[in-house]
Every structure is written in structure tokens, then in C-alpha cells.
Design a protein around this motif. Sequence first.
Motif, short mmCIF file in Angstrom:
data_model
loop_
_atom_site.label_atom_id
_atom_site.label_comp_id
_atom_site.label_asym_id
_atom_site.label_seq_id
_atom_site.Cartn_x
_atom_site.Cartn_y
_atom_site.Cartn_z
N UNK A 42 0.82 -1.21 0.00
CA UNK A 42 0.00 0.00 0.00
C UNK A 42 0.85 1.26 0.00
N UNK A 43 0.33 2.29 -0.66
CA UNK A 43 0.91 3.62 -0.65
C UNK A 43 -0.07 4.60 -0.01
N UNK A 44 -1.20 4.87 -0.68
CA UNK A 44 -2.28 5.68 -0.12
C UNK A 44 -3.57 4.86 -0.20
N UNK A 45 -4.22 4.67 0.92
CA UNK A 45 -5.54 4.04 0.97
C UNK A 45 -6.56 5.15 1.20
N UNK A 46 -7.60 5.22 0.37
CA UNK A 46 -8.66 6.20 0.57
C UNK A 46 -9.97 5.45 0.74
N UNK A 47 -10.74 5.86 1.74
CA UNK A 47 -11.97 5.13 2.02
C UNK A 47 -12.93 6.00 2.80
N UNK A 48 -14.11 5.46 3.08
CA UNK A 48 -15.15 6.27 3.73
C UNK A 48 -14.91 6.36 5.23
N UNK A 49 -15.82 7.04 5.90
CA UNK A 49 -15.65 7.37 7.31
C UNK A 49 -15.56 6.13 8.20
N UNK A 50 -16.50 5.21 8.03
CA UNK A 50 -16.54 4.03 8.88
C UNK A 50 -15.37 3.09 8.60
N UNK A 51 -15.16 2.76 7.34
CA UNK A 51 -14.06 1.85 7.01
C UNK A 51 -12.72 2.47 7.37
N UNK A 52 -12.59 3.79 7.19
CA UNK A 52 -11.34 4.45 7.55
C UNK A 52 -11.06 4.38 9.03
N UNK A 53 -12.10 4.48 9.84
CA UNK A 53 -11.95 4.37 11.28
C UNK A 53 -11.41 2.99 11.64
N UNK A 54 -12.00 1.94 11.07
CA UNK A 54 -11.61 0.58 11.40
C UNK A 54 -10.25 0.20 10.82
N UNK A 55 -10.04 0.52 9.56
CA UNK A 55 -8.81 0.10 8.90
C UNK A 55 -7.58 0.82 9.44
N UNK A 56 -7.73 2.07 9.86
CA UNK A 56 -6.57 2.78 10.39
C UNK A 56 -6.13 2.19 11.72
N UNK A 57 -7.07 1.69 12.53
CA UNK A 57 -6.68 1.00 13.75
C UNK A 57 -6.01 -0.32 13.43
N UNK A 58 -6.49 -1.01 12.39
CA UNK A 58 -5.82 -2.24 11.95
C UNK A 58 -4.41 -1.92 11.49
N UNK A 59 -4.26 -0.80 10.78
CA UNK A 59 -2.93 -0.38 10.38
C UNK A 59 -2.05 -0.05 11.56
N UNK A 60 -2.66 0.55 12.59
CA UNK A 60 -1.90 0.88 13.79
C UNK A 60 -1.34 -0.34 14.49
N UNK A 61 -2.03 -1.46 14.35
CA UNK A 61 -1.54 -2.69 14.98
C UNK A 61 -0.19 -3.11 14.42
N UNK A 62 0.12 -2.71 13.19
CA UNK A 62 1.42 -3.03 12.60
C UNK A 62 2.54 -2.48 13.47
#
Length: 364
Positions: free
Chosen positions: A237-257
Motif C-alpha cells: 500500500x501507498x495511499x488508501x482512501x476510504x469512507x468514514x466508517x471503514x477508515x476508522x476501522x482500517x486505520x486502527x488495523x494499520x496501527x496494529x502493525x
Amino acid sequence: MKLLVLPGDGVGPEVTAQALRVLHWFAEHRGLALEVTERGFGLVNWQRHGTLMPDETWDRIEAAEAILFGAIGSLDQQAVIPSEERRKGSLLRMRKALDLYANIRPIRLLDALLEASPLKPRVAKGADFVILRELTAGMYFGTPRGVETLPDGTRRGVNTHSYTEGEIARAIRFACRLARERRGHVTSVDKANVMEAGALWREVAGRVAREEFPDVTLEHMLADNCAIQIARDPRRFDVIVTDNLFGDLLSDAGGAILGSLGMLPSASVNDRGQALYEPVHGSAPDIAGKGVANPLGAILSAALLLRWTAKRPEDAAMLELAVDRALDGGTRTADIAAPGERVVSTSGMGDAVLHELSLLQREA
């Protein structure tokens, strides 16, 4: 630069204090012009004034060029506050009223933190991407919403997921402009297979990228698959763009990295030059006041402030390098420390970053 500081609740004041120390260092040593105003936000306002958002604080929010925010209290802590007051003093109100539609969440794993990551080094090493979350529409703002009582006496909760073409298009444009400054690749995330709003998202994203950004590579990905790929192959991944709900969830998943949400900064910006900067983590009331919270999410949010609002990319890069060097030198708060590693306090991490900044200044 008119900076409004809202430390908020829980660990918010502790981590925000370290970010402010860093910004004052840049004011003293690098000529950053800074006018700082601090106001209470959240439960502290309720306790002092009987309202979460005094009118004077809201006036300051609307007038600020940049807002440095700490954290808002947990739902349990706010249970005693009437729902109307919670809405009046909420981050959602601030985001919507200021039209802070683009939420930038960088996720970058340093080699120094490979041991803190739950992913294997061969998977996680070199992960460096940004999640661009649309922040002022979608599930969190759509209407109708609420809890209603049905004729048989049971209750039903309703939230509406809705997007206009314009709301989608400007998020995609922002993501593509961001990708142009990075590696030129955008992953647009939706649920087009089961949601009409997702199908519209995919259609608009494809059209905007094709017609306005032919130099940027756009791929579409379903949200559930994206969650898998973030854990399986984050380096794709380079830039992921998504909506409000998915962005909330996926960014926390990314934070787990990174092994801790305490490492994650964010910037929420509009097209008028206003921005809100905050660490992604919450108020963490269980550790508030103990001096153990990781301030790097707040400090790296200050780096985003230097880049996006102050227009000082060299200073932003300098601060990010100082954080890298502090971590390379073995400085760890408890959340990112491996067994046996020495742990420093919240202010101790701030000290380490300031020390590295001073060294970099002398080396320049």
C-alpha cells in the motif's frame, strides 16, 4: 500561526504537553511564529462550567488556523452527561462544522520497532502507507439515525450510510494529490458488492482518477479484503482512501502493525487552510495521570502540523528524524518496549526527542 490547544481528557493533557514542548522548541530555535491559546475540552469543561463546549471555546475553535487536540473522555465517563450536551461538545460537531473532510493517518514502521510489531519482520519491515479517511459524511453523519420503538415494543437502532458524488470526489482528489507526493499509487476501498453507496464510491473514484489524475495508479479493493491485506502484506500500500466508517476501522488495523496506537498521528484538514491535529489513541483513563502514556502520536501530529499548516516541510522532516533517532537509541515507553528493555516516562520520551532535535540543530 494561531494555534488552539485542547488537551481534553485522560492522557490527553500529558501527551499534548510533550507536543507543545516540541513546538516551542521550534519557535525558539527555528523561528516558528506561534501564538498559542489553550482551552479545556470535554469532561473538564463539564466539571468546571456545566457544559462540554462553552461558547467562548467554540469561538476559538472557529477562529483557529490549527488545533492541537489530546483526547476525549470514554463513553463510560460521559454516561452522566445528557446526549444533547455530548453532541454539542463532540469531535463530530467540530469535524462537520469546520468541514475537516480529509483525515490523514500515516502508518510507518521503523526498523527500531520491528520487535514491537505483532507481524513477522519479513512481512512488516518497510511498511509505509497513508490512510485517507473521509471524515464528514457517511455512517457517522447520515440521517435518519437514532433508536426508535416499534409497534411491538421492541427497539431498533438506525444509522444511515450515505455519500454524494461531490463528497466522494473531493476525498479521491485529495488522496491522488497525496499519492503524487509519494509513490503514485492509490487503493480506493469500498463495499461495492453489497452497498449502493459503495458502488457509487467506486464509480466516482474511477472517473476522477481516470480523468484528472492519469499519472496516478488507482486500484479498487473491498474493505474486508483490505483488512486482510494490511495484515498480510502492508508494504503493497501507498495511499488508501476510504469512507468514514471503514477508515476508522482500517486505520486502527494499520496501527496494529506498529504494536501500539500510541505511535499514530493524524491530521484532519479542510480546503480553507484549517486543520485539527491529534494522536489516534483515545483518552486511556486507566493510565491517566501515571506518566506512562506514549506521547509520540501527539509529537508526530505536531510534525504533521509543521508540514500542513506551518508549511515548513524541512522542520517536519527534522522532527520525524528526531523521533526516529530517539527510537533507534533505545528510548521506549511501556507500550512499545520489549521484555527487558528500559522504559521511560511520557516526559522522558519528550526529553529524548528534544535531545535529538538539539543534536540535529548542531549538526546542520
